[in-house]
Design an enzyme around this catalytic site. Sequence first.
Site, PDB file in Angstrom:
ATOM      1  N   LYS A 112      21.099  64.092   8.317  1.00 24.75           N
ATOM      2  CA  LYS A 112      20.930  65.324   9.072  1.00 24.75           C
ATOM      3  C   LYS A 112      22.295  64.934  10.488  1.00 24.75           C
ATOM      4  O   LYS A 112      22.944  65.797  11.268  1.00 24.75           O
ATOM      5  CB  LYS A 112      19.524  65.449  10.256  1.00 24.75           C
ATOM      6  CG  LYS A 112      18.758  66.651   9.193  1.00 24.75           C
ATOM      7  CD  LYS A 112      17.511  67.231   9.666  1.00 24.75           C
ATOM      8  CE  LYS A 112      16.705  68.008   9.331  1.00 24.75           C
ATOM      9  NZ  LYS A 112      15.349  68.332   9.784  1.00 24.75           N
ATOM     10  N   LYS A 195      18.437  69.490  -2.921  1.00 23.81           N
ATOM     11  CA  LYS A 195      17.691  70.514  -2.920  1.00 23.81           C
ATOM     12  C   LYS A 195      18.247  71.225  -1.631  1.00 23.81           C
ATOM     13  O   LYS A 195      18.378  71.635  -1.838  1.00 23.81           O
ATOM     14  CB  LYS A 195      16.136  69.698  -1.864  1.00 23.81           C
ATOM     15  CG  LYS A 195      16.804  69.776  -0.170  1.00 23.81           C
ATOM     16  CD  LYS A 195      15.228  69.636   0.404  1.00 23.81           C
ATOM     17  CE  LYS A 195      16.059  69.388   2.113  1.00 23.81           C
ATOM     18  NZ  LYS A 195      15.135  68.527   2.878  1.00 23.81           N
ATOM     19  N   LYS A 198      18.060  74.797   4.778  1.00 22.12           N
ATOM     20  CA  LYS A 198      18.133  75.923   5.518  1.00 22.12           C
ATOM     21  C   LYS A 198      19.837  75.125   5.324  1.00 22.12           C
ATOM     22  O   LYS A 198      20.889  76.121   6.455  1.00 22.12           O
ATOM     23  CB  LYS A 198      17.061  75.785   6.816  1.00 22.12           C
ATOM     24  CG  LYS A 198      16.149  76.357   6.628  1.00 22.12           C
ATOM     25  CD  LYS A 198      15.457  76.312   7.815  1.00 22.12           C
ATOM     26  CE  LYS A 198      13.766  75.998   7.469  1.00 22.12           C
ATOM     27  NZ  LYS A 198      12.706  75.773   7.889  1.00 22.12           N
TER      28      LYS A 198
HETATM   29  P1  TYM Z   1      10.687  72.067   7.206  1.00 20.21           P
HETATM   30  O1  TYM Z   1      10.599  73.015   7.696  1.00 20.21           O
HETATM   31  O2  TYM Z   1      11.772  71.256   6.908  1.00 20.21           O
HETATM   32  O3  TYM Z   1      10.655  73.062   5.366  1.00 20.21           O
HETATM   33  C1  TYM Z   1       9.045  73.771   5.517  1.00 20.21           C
HETATM   34  C2  TYM Z   1       8.616  72.956   4.365  1.00 20.21           C
HETATM   35  O4  TYM Z   1       9.007  73.152   3.202  1.00 20.21           O
HETATM   36  C3  TYM Z   1       9.013  72.146   2.133  1.00 20.21           C
HETATM   37  N1  TYM Z   1      10.619  72.229   1.691  1.00 20.21           N
HETATM   38  C4  TYM Z   1      11.010  72.432   0.175  1.00 20.21           C
HETATM   39  N2  TYM Z   1       9.910  71.997  -0.751  1.00 20.21           N
HETATM   40  C5  TYM Z   1      10.607  72.255  -1.843  1.00 20.21           C
HETATM   41  N3  TYM Z   1      11.911  72.441  -1.966  1.00 20.21           N
HETATM   42  C6  TYM Z   1      12.592  72.406  -1.328  1.00 20.21           C
HETATM   43  N4  TYM Z   1      13.937  72.692  -1.873  1.00 20.21           N
HETATM   44  C7  TYM Z   1      11.963  72.571   0.014  1.00 20.21           C
HETATM   45  N5  TYM Z   1      12.909  73.029   0.626  1.00 20.21           N
HETATM   46  C8  TYM Z   1      11.743  72.396   1.768  1.00 20.21           C
HETATM   47  C9  TYM Z   1       9.528  70.962   3.464  1.00 20.21           C
HETATM   48  O5  TYM Z   1       8.558  70.525   2.640  1.00 20.21           O
HETATM   49  C10 TYM Z   1       7.899  71.160   3.915  1.00 20.21           C
HETATM   50  O6  TYM Z   1       6.613  71.183   3.866  1.00 20.21           O
HETATM   51  N6  TYM Z   1       9.506  67.976   9.287  1.00 20.21           N
HETATM   52  C11 TYM Z   1       9.388  69.388   8.623  1.00 20.21           C
HETATM   53  C12 TYM Z   1       8.333  70.279  10.128  1.00 20.21           C
HETATM   54  C13 TYM Z   1       7.278  69.524  10.254  1.00 20.21           C
HETATM   55  C14 TYM Z   1       5.769  69.237   9.116  1.00 20.21           C
HETATM   56  C15 TYM Z   1       4.426  68.836  10.574  1.00 20.21           C
HETATM   57  C16 TYM Z   1       5.470  68.584   8.374  1.00 20.21           C
HETATM   58  C17 TYM Z   1       6.866  69.116  11.380  1.00 20.21           C
HETATM   59  N7  TYM Z   1       5.558  68.787  11.814  1.00 20.21           N
HETATM   60  C18 TYM Z   1       3.537  68.410  10.615  1.00 20.21           C
HETATM   61  C19 TYM Z   1       3.515  68.767   8.314  1.00 20.21           C
HETATM   62  C20 TYM Z   1       2.957  68.233   9.025  1.00 20.21           C
HETATM   63  C21 TYM Z   1       9.938  70.599   8.161  1.00 20.21           C
HETATM   64  O7  TYM Z   1      11.595  69.816   8.854  1.00 20.21           O
HETATM   65  O8  TYM Z   1      10.252  71.461   8.050  1.00 20.21           O
END
Ligand code: TYM
Length: 332
Positions: A112, A195, A198
């Site tokens: 990032k 992957k 966003k």
């Molecule tokens: P974020 O917002 O990027 O994504 C949310 C969830 O979607 C999953 N994900 C995917 N799974 C499969 N294939 C993909 N292409 C794909 N893109 C995204 C992510 O693995 C995630 O589960 N850091 C986290 C948010 C967070 C969090 C937490 C998660 C903050 N605090 C505590 C768990 C527990 C994140 O950026 O998710």
Amino acid sequence: RPRVLSGIQPTSDSFHLGNYLGAVRQWVPLQETHDAFYMVVDLHAITIAPTAAELRARTRTAAAQLFACGLDPERSSVFVQSHVREHAELAWMLNCLTGMGEAGRMTQFKDKSAKYGEGSASVGLFTYPILQAADILLYQTDQVPVGADQKQHIELTRDLAQRFNARYGPTFTVPNPHIVKAVEKITDLQDPTAKMSKSSSSPQGILDVLEEPGALRKKVMRAVTDTGTDIVADDENKPGVTNLLRILSALTGTPIPDLEARYVGQGYGTFKKDVAEAVIETFSPIRERTEKLLANEAELDRMLAIGAAKARAVAQETMEKARDAMGFLPTH
Ligand code: TYM
């Protein structure tokens, strides 16, 4: 009941298919078997500096999508991270337990921050995984349902929990990731080795949950496929077709070998049309429910207040333990 917790960032106007299959869809059944906490991580979202209006709108849209996907304010605690002040407080304590080198090894930060000039990414982006660790540890979480890209952050969370417990006495549950292999990494339709994300450079590779059927259909029909005509799963040689097979299998509940058998001798066109229809059939009702929820902001905010109250109760109890363990004086 074991406890699950997960979060999603309100960093764009819609979740995408990767978020849905890899995470949110798993969260729904876990409400029945687990004590479930799900949050919109707005504190994490400010690491990329949205405007106030963007943050407000995206946070409500994200929350509405969670309810529209089937999360139930009665059966789980659905809330907005900033409504529970303890997240920021615990994150600070954990910052002081984390090594610079340890934080610097986080691959998501490296990816990032690469977009910014040398040294220009915010400190918040650097400490992002430590705030995530605080999110998880505050709720004494047993399992964290996420996609594969979050593995390293959960590993760090485990290390920090163990370190805190060893240094200050047993305080935090050490969590485990809950990852569903078949959908752990949905890939970009235009670049099937990356992957779906966003922050991907082209919107053509991403299927948004709130997108119109026409746009979704076009993107699936234009998805990069591979040379040859066979519809078989083969990550090495056919990453594009394999991604589409995974998507269709997950959305329809049909095992991949059955799909391979069904499409023997058929072209990519028929196959892609079926993938598009499965996506549209899944997303359309979610889009409609999201729109309805967003039309009544007061009701949406009320649902989030219920979630925040339930979350706060757990977070406050954990924080009292953590403050005392570290040696902070009581306030009374
Ligand atoms: P974020 O917002 O990027 O994504 C949310 C969830 O979607 C999953 N994900 C995917 N799974 C499969 N294939 C993909 N292409 C794909 N893109 C995204 C992510 O693995 C995630 O589960 N850091 C986290 C948010 C967070 C969090 C937490 C998660 C903050 N605090 C505590 C768990 C527990 C994140 O950026 O998710």
